[in-house]
Design a protein around this motif. Sequence first.
Motif, PDB file in Angstrom:
ATOM      1  N   PRO A  43      -4.385   3.880   1.589  1.00 21.76           N
ATOM      2  CA  PRO A  43      -3.676   2.548   0.799  1.00 21.76           C
ATOM      3  C   PRO A  43      -3.862   2.748  -0.526  1.00 21.76           C
ATOM      4  CG  PRO A  43      -5.268   1.831   2.689  1.00 21.76           C
ATOM      5  CD  PRO A  43      -5.011   3.588   2.509  1.00 21.76           C
ATOM      6  N   TYR A 205      -1.563  -8.797   5.162  1.00 22.65           N
ATOM      7  CA  TYR A 205      -1.523  -8.537   3.693  1.00 22.65           C
ATOM      8  C   TYR A 205      -2.813  -8.459   2.733  1.00 22.65           C
ATOM      9  CZ  TYR A 205       1.711  -8.797  -0.405  1.00 22.65           C
ATOM     10  OH  TYR A 205       2.517  -8.659  -1.568  1.00 22.65           O
ATOM     11  N   GLU A 208      -4.840  -4.978   3.748  1.00 16.61           N
ATOM     12  CA  GLU A 208      -4.059  -3.770   2.982  1.00 16.61           C
ATOM     13  C   GLU A 208      -4.352  -3.984   1.837  1.00 16.61           C
ATOM     14  OE1 GLU A 208       0.045  -4.550   3.636  1.00 16.61           O
ATOM     15  OE2 GLU A 208       0.122  -4.189   5.637  1.00 16.61           O
TER      16      GLU A 208
END
Length: 643
Positions: A43, A205, A208
């Motif tokens: 990420p 969301y 992440e």
Amino acid sequence: MPEIRTLQLLPHPRTITRSEGYFRLPAKASIVLSGEANRSVLPAARKLQLVISQVLQLSLPLSVGTRPAVSSACSFSYNRLLSAGGYELVIEEHGIFITYSSPEGAYYAVATLKQILEQSGRNIPCLHIRDEPDFAARGLMIDISRNKTPKLETLYRIVDLMADLKLNQLQLYIEGSPFAYESFPQVWELETPITGEEILLLDAYCRERYIELVPNQNSFGHMEGWLTRPEFKALAESPEGFMLPDHMYDSDLYPDGLFMEPGTFDTEDPKVLELLGTMYDDLLPYFTSNQFNVGCDETYELGLGKSKAAADAAGKGTLYLSFLQKIHELVVQRGKTMQFWGDIIIQHPELIPQLPKNIIAMEWGYSADHPFEADTLKFREAQIPFYVCPGTSSWNSLTGRTGNMLANLHNAAVHGKNNGAIGYLITDWGDFGHWQHLPVSYAGFVYGAALSWNVDNNLDADVAGYLNTSVFHDRSEKIGQLLLDLGNYYKLESGISRPNDSEMSMLMRSNLANMGIVNKLTAEHFDNLEQYISRIEDQLEDLALECTDAELVIQELENGIHFVKHAVQLGRIKQLLAAEPAGIDPALVDHQIHDLDLLLHQYRQLWTRRNRLGGLEKSVAKLLRLRGEYAQLAAQLSGSQPL
């Protein structure tokens, strides 16, 4: 090429050392993941890929593992000796090197590197940054219950800002019906709440971006949205409502006292716990967080209604603690760690040691001089983990209260760190209509985030500069200071302490015949306020915003300024009413009606850009009442009604 002194890094890192030279980011090179935990930082690496693409218009591929054939522009490597969330960022003439011990640490390194790239371009100054956070939990709480429930895309925008600021916890404050409880559709069927499915999307969301979405639902006081309904009214401590004790409200605003709808649960009714259990079972499954903020603040009528005899015998604090422990059992049964607002238990410090040890107290206070030092020491001595929870000072302000905000956030950070707080939660409320627009709160988000990351190095953080560069992308570099100045109009009011409020906001909410506030203000006050706010308004045309919502931000600032200007003129009309009502020019009142209509028209349009429609009519109710009072005054002045 910028020297180190010109780089605006916020939060400012723990240590930063400038070296000679620059690294020019090549057009053909890779972002390399090396080390034993490389896949965990995908990420962060993808975030860096996106930043380089957006800022420099370069497309750099990812490469897992090191090999001679791959040219590295930036490499990630694992170092278990670094603290959780900590990182090292080294920029040398032959590359960028990020070292981390946890995936979030790598992500925070990229957040810092993003700011450097935005300011330096491809020619990046050589430097060495060592960094780690002061507070393990660094959060933001948004009030989604006082009329204004944001759209999902608005929440995504806030989460992206949080990620850039290295915040790692988001709470959406729930009371009433901003969430679609599947067991109670009748409670929210006329609203536009956030659904469980939307929470799933938001939770993903957040994860992440290494942000924990913590459920937050009030569970003791502030239950008016439920207890005013016929099917739940019997569960209230005072089903018919009550008068708030004199010391709890501003007598200038409420000269006849303040009647409150039933809002606190009857602690002895077993059906209350059944209701809470069902509410929790509707809400909690949509969150992956193992924490849960159950509220339990401002239980105003506890001991004044059904429980008066028990409170007189055992003490109000004992009643509160007993019910809090029952709520704790519900939370533990559902596998969560309970957070709760600490304002009631702090009034009974002798009971703090009786709290469960696996509970987190949320010590909140929003004045510049709130006693964070003394209050947090009580939790520390009782070995109760705690957060400090200051606020943005945006609510009831129209356009903010900058001076109070800065001092409140600073005070909480210093004493929270000194006394061992495990978290720092920035709160943003929406009392009495949630009239302030979202950009009004950004300065508080930014300064609070900087302090929560590193207190000592961010006491004088360049909030205006960050707003200019990283939030609004303002080529004029003016909007940051403009927002801070806009939030200081309250300093030109009477100077009387109005906790969590400004007098212009109070004027807009009070009855036209109520002279309590205006009697503390003079014509000179209103002249100074008008001149101050007009100077700020004139600066709007100089702004050159390049953020994606630039046009909306300008319109929101214009509307906030309109609120203040209307309040100033309202104050002048009230002064005339107090002195010689018959001598008021009817045209003045007609103009004020027209001005309020324009304000309302724009406000309604702006509301729907960021927020769901439900709650709008409640938000404007006091403004519509004021319009009716204007119309009545106009009729009296025209002679169709007696003065």
